[in-house]
Design a protein around this motif. Structure first.
Motif, PDB file in Angstrom:
ATOM      1  N   ALA A 127       0.818  -1.213   0.000  1.00  0.00           N
ATOM      2  CA  ALA A 127       0.000   0.000   0.000  1.00  0.00           C
ATOM      3  C   ALA A 127       0.851   1.262   0.000  1.00  0.00           C
ATOM      4  O   ALA A 127       0.619   2.181  -0.798  1.00  0.00           O
ATOM      5  CB  ALA A 127      -0.938  -0.004   1.209  1.00  0.00           C
ATOM      6  N   VAL A 128       1.833   1.348   0.895  1.00  0.00           N
ATOM      7  CA  VAL A 128       2.607   2.589   0.997  1.00  0.00           C
ATOM      8  C   VAL A 128       3.680   2.691  -0.065  1.00  0.00           C
ATOM      9  O   VAL A 128       4.131   3.800  -0.406  1.00  0.00           O
ATOM     10  CB  VAL A 128       3.240   2.744   2.396  1.00  0.00           C
ATOM     11  N   GLY A 129       4.104   1.559  -0.599  1.00  0.00           N
ATOM     12  CA  GLY A 129       5.135   1.552  -1.636  1.00  0.00           C
ATOM     13  C   GLY A 129       6.460   1.047  -1.100  1.00  0.00           C
ATOM     14  O   GLY A 129       6.864   1.389   0.017  1.00  0.00           O
ATOM     15  N   THR A 130       7.149   0.257  -1.886  1.00  0.00           N
ATOM     16  CA  THR A 130       8.422  -0.324  -1.455  1.00  0.00           C
ATOM     17  C   THR A 130       9.544   0.709  -1.384  1.00  0.00           C
ATOM     18  O   THR A 130      10.630   0.413  -0.885  1.00  0.00           O
ATOM     19  CB  THR A 130       8.845  -1.458  -2.406  1.00  0.00           C
ATOM     20  N   ASP A 131       9.282   1.911  -1.885  1.00  0.00           N
ATOM     21  CA  ASP A 131      10.290   2.972  -1.839  1.00  0.00           C
ATOM     22  C   ASP A 131      10.237   3.783  -0.547  1.00  0.00           C
ATOM     23  O   ASP A 131      11.064   4.677  -0.345  1.00  0.00           O
ATOM     24  CB  ASP A 131      10.123   3.909  -3.032  1.00  0.00           C
ATOM     25  N   VAL A 132       9.285   3.486   0.320  1.00  0.00           N
ATOM     26  CA  VAL A 132       9.115   4.252   1.563  1.00  0.00           C
ATOM     27  C   VAL A 132       9.817   3.529   2.714  1.00  0.00           C
ATOM     28  O   VAL A 132       9.418   2.423   3.089  1.00  0.00           O
ATOM     29  CB  VAL A 132       7.623   4.437   1.903  1.00  0.00           C
ATOM     30  N   PRO A 133      10.869   4.122   3.296  1.00  0.00           N
ATOM     31  CA  PRO A 133      11.513   3.493   4.459  1.00  0.00           C
ATOM     32  C   PRO A 133      10.593   3.538   5.666  1.00  0.00           C
ATOM     33  O   PRO A 133       9.922   4.550   5.914  1.00  0.00           O
ATOM     34  CB  PRO A 133      12.767   4.348   4.677  1.00  0.00           C
TER      35      PRO A 133
END
Length: 308
Positions: A127-133
């Motif tokens: 949901a938040v994206g794999t690019d978000v730490p």
């Protein structure tokens, strides 16, 4: 600004200041952020459980993120846990677009089995994206979700974007040691571990492998000093400082009224203008306020930061 697997130091969990009528107190937000900088904090965490995030309108949450990120000179981590993934995604993406360093995600309270927990985080990351730490919050005392070392290891193996564990299981010292042992043996990839629980176990957590603290104790300046003493190997001095503050740390950690205590102390220190919480929430009694002020006066005998 970003934060990564080598994050260390103190990330205070910020309260959300309100005026007595329940309106956001933006002036106190600025003063609080400035105080965290002056205290030597490594970063700041907002919209967590302490930040009364469920009581905020979506527009208010975003306004707080915008204000804090614009003012902060250190990384800001935004709590984005929500009942649904749509709300989680929106706040996470908007926060990152505004310049947040990352987000924090807690397990939903209804999760029980290991597969349910890992599947939940699979969907959350999607949901938040794999690019978000992001930081994984392990807080079973409040969230009622038990995440074992194997489950945490599985989540970390599945998601490279998870760069931190906020460890607040209780008891948690052996769990902390087990995670660090797995990393030392190459069975678990590196990630940062910051501990919480109001700092109740910060006397020994650094020796067990924690990288610092992510907690809301109303003396983050003390936590920064405590962390520095541990890193320099000054064990007795670290324990002496911890022992001095322990009665107030314990008092702050009470269920139900803990946030009221914390806000009262922040107000007494001049960091926020009012200790108001949004309803529903119990206020401190006059007797409790007197007890907190008494504890502050005792700490102030040896630590001038508590002088009010």
């Amino acid at each position: 600004m970003t934060f990564g697997i080598d994050t260390k130091g103190v990330y205070p969990i910020a309260a959300t200041p309100f005026h007595p009528d329940g309106v956001l107190d933006t002036a106190s937000i600025d003063r609080m952020i400035d105080f965290y900088h002056e205290a030597g904090s490594t970063g700041i965490t907002i919209l967590g459980i302490m930040g009364e995030a469920p009581k905020l309108e979506p527009e208010e949450s975003l306004a707080i993120v915008k204000q804090v990120v614009a003012r902060s000179k250190i990384p800001v981590v935004v709590g984005v846990s929500a009942p649904g993934f749509a709300a989680m995604r929106r706040l996470a993406r908007d926060a990152m677009d505004l310049g947040a360093g990352g987000v924090m995600i807690a397990p939903a309270p209804h999760l029980r089995t290991d597969d349910q927990i890992t599947n939940y985080f699979n969907q959350a990351v999607e949901a938040v994206g794999t690019d978000v730490p992001w930081a994984l919050q392990d807080y079973p005392l409040t969230l009622t979700v038990q995440m074992s070392v194997p489950v945490i290891s599985r989540i970390m193996a599945d998601h490279a974007s998870c760069i931190m564990l906020k460890a607040e299981d209780w008891p948690g010292l052996e769990k902390l040691s087990a995670l660090r042992k797995a990393q030392a043996e190459g069975r678990l990839r590196p990630f940062s571990i910051l501990t919480a629980n109001a700092g109740l176990f910060l006397d020994f957590e650094p020796e067990r492998g924690s990288d610092g603290a992510m907690t809301g104790y109303a003396f983050p300046d003390m936590l920064v000093e405590l962390d520095a003493l541990h890193r320099k190997g000054e064990r007795d001095a670290a324990h002496d400082l911890f022992d001095l503050h322990l009665p107030l740390i314990r008092y702050e950690q009470q269920p139900v009224v803990g946030l009221a205590v914390r806000k009262h102390v922040l107000m007494r220190r001049g960091i926020i203008s009012s200790d108001t919480q949004r309803k529903p929430w119990p206020a401190l009694s006059a007797t409790a306020r007197e007890e907190v002020d008494y504890l502050l006066s005792r700490i102030a005998r040896k630590d001038p930061r508590a002088a009010i």
